[in-house]
Scaffold this motif. Structure first.
Motif, PDB file in Angstrom:
ATOM      1  N   HIS A  27     -18.243 119.961  50.667  1.00  0.00           N
ATOM      2  CA  HIS A  27     -17.921 118.966  51.436  1.00  0.00           C
ATOM      3  C   HIS A  27     -18.243 119.624  52.823  1.00  0.00           C
ATOM      4  O   HIS A  27     -18.914 118.735  53.812  1.00  0.00           O
ATOM      5  N   ALA A  28     -17.713 120.743  53.112  1.00  0.00           N
ATOM      6  CA  ALA A  28     -18.325 121.280  54.508  1.00  0.00           C
ATOM      7  C   ALA A  28     -19.629 121.347  54.691  1.00  0.00           C
ATOM      8  O   ALA A  28     -20.289 121.148  55.718  1.00  0.00           O
ATOM      9  N   SER A  29     -20.410 121.842  53.753  1.00  0.00           N
ATOM     10  CA  SER A  29     -21.726 121.855  53.876  1.00  0.00           C
ATOM     11  C   SER A  29     -22.406 120.607  53.993  1.00  0.00           C
ATOM     12  O   SER A  29     -23.517 120.872  54.681  1.00  0.00           O
ATOM     13  N   PHE A  30     -22.100 119.846  53.517  1.00  0.00           N
ATOM     14  CA  PHE A  30     -22.743 118.327  53.804  1.00  0.00           C
ATOM     15  C   PHE A  30     -22.449 118.038  54.955  1.00  0.00           C
ATOM     16  O   PHE A  30     -23.346 117.221  55.658  1.00  0.00           O
ATOM     17  N   VAL A  31     -21.199 118.082  55.514  1.00  0.00           N
ATOM     18  CA  VAL A  31     -20.919 117.663  57.155  1.00  0.00           C
ATOM     19  C   VAL A  31     -21.868 118.564  57.814  1.00  0.00           C
ATOM     20  O   VAL A  31     -22.481 117.881  58.923  1.00  0.00           O
ATOM     21  N   LYS A  32     -21.988 119.761  57.878  1.00  0.00           N
ATOM     22  CA  LYS A  32     -22.883 120.502  58.451  1.00  0.00           C
ATOM     23  C   LYS A  32     -24.284 120.272  58.370  1.00  0.00           C
ATOM     24  O   LYS A  32     -25.103 119.827  59.595  1.00  0.00           O
ATOM     25  N   ALA A  33     -24.807 119.749  56.957  1.00  0.00           N
ATOM     26  CA  ALA A  33     -26.257 119.378  57.001  1.00  0.00           C
ATOM     27  C   ALA A  33     -26.234 117.906  57.849  1.00  0.00           C
ATOM     28  O   ALA A  33     -27.322 117.768  58.539  1.00  0.00           O
ATOM     29  N   VAL A  34     -25.537 117.116  57.729  1.00  0.00           N
ATOM     30  CA  VAL A  34     -25.564 115.792  58.694  1.00  0.00           C
ATOM     31  C   VAL A  34     -25.411 115.976  59.936  1.00  0.00           C
ATOM     32  O   VAL A  34     -26.492 115.351  60.829  1.00  0.00           O
TER      33      VAL A  34
END
Length: 74
Positions: free
Chosen positions: A20-27
Motif C-alpha cells: 500500500h505504501a508503494s502505491f501511495v508513493k506511485a500516486v
C-alpha cells in the motif's frame, strides 16, 4: 483493508502495508509528474497505466485474493 487484516491476524499484514505504501508513493510521483508537465502528456498516461492500473490489477488478483483465502479458511 488493513483493519480487516489486523482484526483477522493476517500474518502478511506488514508486507501488505508495504504494498500500500508503494502505491501511495506511485500516486504522489504521478501527481508531481502531472504538475511538472502542466497536464496529461503521453508519458504521463503510460506511467498511470504502468504504475496504477497494473499495480491495482496485481494487488487485487494476488495480494487481496490471498487475504480473502486466509479469512475464508479461518
Amino acid at each position: 483493508e488493513e483493519k480487516l487484516q489486523a482484526d483477522n491476524e493476517y500474518p502478511l499484514l506488514d508486507a501488505h502495508k508495504v504494498q500500500h505504501a508503494s502505491f501511495v508513493k506511485a500516486v504522489n510521483e504521478l501527481k508531481d509528474m502531472l504538475d511538472e508537465e502542466e497536464g496529461p502528456s503521453e508519458a504521463f498516461v503510460e506511467a498511470v497505466k504502468k504504475n496504477i492500473v497494473e499495480w491495482l490489477l496485481n494487488h487485487i488478483c494476488v495480494w487481496d485474493k490471498q487475504v480473502a483465502q486466509f479469512i475464508k479458511e479461518k
